[in-house]
Design an enzyme around this catalytic site. Sequence first.
Site, PDB file in Angstrom:
ATOM      1  N   GLU A  54      21.744  16.074 -12.323  1.00  0.00           N
ATOM      2  CA  GLU A  54      21.180  14.758 -12.634  1.00  0.00           C
ATOM      3  C   GLU A  54      22.032  13.655 -12.007  1.00  0.00           C
ATOM      4  O   GLU A  54      23.229  13.563 -12.290  1.00  0.00           O
ATOM      5  CB  GLU A  54      21.114  14.565 -14.149  1.00  0.00           C
ATOM      6  CG  GLU A  54      20.397  13.287 -14.561  1.00  0.00           C
ATOM      7  CD  GLU A  54      20.382  13.101 -16.073  1.00  0.00           C
ATOM      8  OE1 GLU A  54      21.457  13.115 -16.693  1.00  0.00           O
ATOM      9  OE2 GLU A  54      19.284  12.955 -16.636  1.00  0.00           O
ATOM     10  N   TYR A 111      16.791   6.859 -10.508  1.00  0.00           N
ATOM     11  CA  TYR A 111      17.030   8.113 -11.216  1.00  0.00           C
ATOM     12  C   TYR A 111      16.579   9.271 -10.339  1.00  0.00           C
ATOM     13  O   TYR A 111      15.486   9.232  -9.755  1.00  0.00           O
ATOM     14  CB  TYR A 111      16.245   8.128 -12.535  1.00  0.00           C
ATOM     15  CG  TYR A 111      16.423   9.404 -13.308  1.00  0.00           C
ATOM     16  CD1 TYR A 111      17.480   9.543 -14.220  1.00  0.00           C
ATOM     17  CD2 TYR A 111      15.575  10.495 -13.118  1.00  0.00           C
ATOM     18  CE1 TYR A 111      17.673  10.719 -14.921  1.00  0.00           C
ATOM     19  CE2 TYR A 111      15.764  11.678 -13.818  1.00  0.00           C
ATOM     20  CZ  TYR A 111      16.815  11.790 -14.718  1.00  0.00           C
ATOM     21  OH  TYR A 111      17.005  12.953 -15.401  1.00  0.00           O
TER      22      TYR A 111
END
Length: 399
Positions: free
Chosen positions: A207, A119
């Site tokens: 993101e 992530y």
Amino acid sequence: MNIHEHQAKALLKEYGAPVAAGVAIFSADEAEAAAKSLPGPLYVVKSQIHAGGRGKGKFKELGPDAKGGVRLAKSVEDVVKNAKEMLGNTLVTKQTGEAGKQVNRLYIEDGADIARELYCSLLVDRATSKVSFVVSTEGGMDIEAVAHDTPEKIITVGIDPVAGVTAADIAKINSALKLDGTAAVDGEHLFPILYKAFTEKDMSLLEVNPLIVMENGRLRVLDAKVSFDNNASFRHEELKPLRDLSEEDAKEIEASKYDLAYVALDGNIGCMVNGAGLAMSTMDIIKLYGAEPANFLDVGGGASKEKVTAAFKIITADPAVKGILVNIFGGIMRCDVIAEGVIAAVKEVGLKVPLVVRLEGTNVREGKAILDNSGLDVISADDLDDAAQKIVAAVAKAA
Ligand code: ADP
Ligand code: MG
């Protein structure tokens, strides 16, 4: 403003980020040619909607056993079959709400051999006034659960705005993501690229989930979600074509035409307020008295009668609105302008729900007189507390 994954990837690619080859399509007829233009033998068919959680999402029309919104395909025929099944249907994910979102475009992408899913996001950390990387080795589809259950696995690295991304920052991020060898070298290139794209394009969120380490040890951006700061849109003409109005709330589109700061919410009390702070307090006090606001709306400082009229029309057009609270402190905004705008709007669209108006400040007497003489059924209030109680009571009584 949000954009689609395929657009975000194209943008990041311009900056030199490693993304897979892919083609966006709008109809199933285009699926075969799109797949054939990719190397294969593994393809991925990805729903393009402005919401995450697509992989674990479900299509409303296809029943609970059908596959989700991101599908692996092992042949060109398989890509075509999935494209036909997905396009036009409604995908419900954790982020779309129950109504879901119609899938109007797909991204057909080269499949990657994934060794690890990480992530990596960038956002503006208001506490430190820095753009910060937020990274975790636990990437993939459930970062919310990681944040909730094992927050120590999420690491934040703030970037000094003068120095930019330093070697020390990169070392921290590489170490947090347990990257070594080729992947660490890829990281040295990638993290400054992401930072540059974020700052140059005035993003509010970037993101990458997942950022993957492939079987060959290289990094790749496998998913990308980008939001831009609307306050900077005036200096990004080049981003305007990326806007997809079909993904936006119709009321918010209308509001943006008039430069109104409007956000649609789930409650039933429509609010027209001037000043973002007062708008927030108005929403809070409505909740305090047991009801929910239908929107955030800041008509701004020197709003014209036309702007106020437009704002009032947007609020009344929302069928969920069962009462309206106008709360104006006239500083730069004049109370008489507000009153005239409200009346003009009501003349056009009628008033079917209770209306409470609290006016204070510049030209308050003129404003109140205009409302009093209008013959409208306005409940007037003296202060914020009084106004909130009156609208909540009026809505309850009408129900
Ligand atoms: P979302 O976050 O909306 O569920 P993603 O783009 O992250 O959508 O895709 C979900 C999952 O699908 C990823 O975590 C990854 O495991 C897999 N995936 C996505 N794109 C590819 C690809 N090009 N190749 C292989 N697997 C993929
Ligand atoms: Mg994802």
